[in-house]
Scaffold this motif. Sequence first.
Motif, PDB file in Angstrom:
ATOM      1  N   ALA A  98      43.816  23.911 -35.712  1.00 10.72           N
ATOM      2  CA  ALA A  98      43.537  23.611 -34.503  1.00 10.72           C
ATOM      3  C   ALA A  98      42.477  24.687 -33.571  1.00 10.72           C
ATOM      4  CB  ALA A  98      44.861  24.087 -33.727  1.00 10.72           C
ATOM      5  N   VAL A  99      42.152  24.496 -32.509  1.00 12.62           N
ATOM      6  CA  VAL A  99      41.133  25.266 -31.827  1.00 12.62           C
ATOM      7  C   VAL A  99      41.810  25.289 -30.148  1.00 12.62           C
ATOM      8  CG1 VAL A  99      39.540  23.234 -30.941  1.00 12.62           C
ATOM      9  CG2 VAL A  99      38.779  25.708 -31.195  1.00 12.62           C
ATOM     10  N   VAL A 100      41.655  26.947 -29.888  1.00 14.70           N
ATOM     11  CA  VAL A 100      42.121  26.875 -28.545  1.00 14.70           C
ATOM     12  C   VAL A 100      40.734  26.407 -27.608  1.00 14.70           C
ATOM     13  CG1 VAL A 100      42.582  28.737 -26.529  1.00 14.70           C
ATOM     14  CG2 VAL A 100      43.513  28.927 -28.972  1.00 14.70           C
TER      15      VAL A 100
ATOM     16  N   LEU B 264      43.916  22.773 -28.395  1.00 15.31           N
ATOM     17  CA  LEU B 264      45.198  23.615 -27.438  1.00 15.31           C
ATOM     18  C   LEU B 264      44.509  24.035 -26.245  1.00 15.31           C
ATOM     19  CD1 LEU B 264      46.309  25.748 -30.549  1.00 15.31           C
ATOM     20  CD2 LEU B 264      47.026  23.441 -29.875  1.00 15.31           C
ATOM     21  N   GLY B 265      45.558  23.917 -25.164  1.00 17.26           N
ATOM     22  CA  GLY B 265      45.223  24.621 -23.940  1.00 17.26           C
ATOM     23  C   GLY B 265      46.436  25.635 -23.796  1.00 17.26           C
ATOM     24  N   VAL B 266      46.034  26.965 -23.630  1.00 20.63           N
ATOM     25  CA  VAL B 266      47.212  27.907 -23.517  1.00 20.63           C
ATOM     26  C   VAL B 266      47.219  28.368 -21.934  1.00 20.63           C
ATOM     27  CG1 VAL B 266      47.751  30.282 -24.360  1.00 20.63           C
ATOM     28  CG2 VAL B 266      46.707  28.850 -25.794  1.00 20.63           C
ATOM     29  N   LEU B 267      48.329  28.266 -21.402  1.00 22.17           N
ATOM     30  CA  LEU B 267      48.676  28.841 -20.152  1.00 22.17           C
ATOM     31  C   LEU B 267      49.318  30.083 -20.406  1.00 22.17           C
ATOM     32  CD1 LEU B 267      49.751  25.388 -18.386  1.00 22.17           C
ATOM     33  CD2 LEU B 267      47.375  26.256 -18.954  1.00 22.17           C
ATOM     34  N   ALA B 268      48.956  31.145 -19.387  1.00 21.42           N
ATOM     35  CA  ALA B 268      49.429  32.453 -19.706  1.00 21.42           C
ATOM     36  C   ALA B 268      49.379  33.409 -18.207  1.00 21.42           C
ATOM     37  CB  ALA B 268      48.760  33.167 -20.572  1.00 21.42           C
TER      38      ALA B 268
END
Length: 221
Positions: free
Chosen positions: A32-34, A7-11
């Motif tokens: 999953a893994v960030v 996962l790629g998290v955009l914040a």
Amino acid sequence: MKRQLRLGVLASGRGSNLQAIVNACEAGQINAVVAIVISDVAEAYALERGRRYGIEAAFIDSTRHRTRNDFDAAVLDLLRKRDVELVCLAGYMRLLSPSFVEAYKNRIMNIHPALLPAFPGLHVQRKALQYGLKFSGCTVHFVDEGVDTGPIIIQAVVPVLDNDTEEDLSARILAYEHRIYPRAIQLFAEGRLEIRGRRVLCHGTDTPQQQEKQAWGAINP
């Protein structure tokens, strides 16, 4: 154990939905893994949340990029180098360029604090109160080139109380966001989601009762 989805998290802000995703990954609720957290805001607390868990946290300065496409290209470069398979928007306050959406077509999710298609965009709790809604909620959807217009994955219904303020309603909805977002990610990780036009079908829910529970995240009050 099956390979973990990357996962790629955009914040852009405090990253409470990022925290919910990380918690669910650590608890085994999401396979999953960030891999990386990216923000367009240097002081975004989401970056600190990522660092606390040993997750790479990157700030990309929009002022160093001439156009939105240039900025998004820099974000895409980081995501690709980390082998990100699903992009999760968690309070990300930038519109994605068409080139970004195409690069991760049907592999970008967003969480929105309203029952889409009602009240896309900003200040949605204020609008819910102004319209006198009896129920509001939140929606996880795939991202397309519009503003909160992508196919809907899961929704949760939240009651609007007579004495609610914007802050009260926001907090009540947020608690449900933290529950349905990880669930949507796990469904993706399991390969159970199929997009047909504007509909998202969830395979493995055979009976009408199972389908109803899945569509509402099995948590509607």
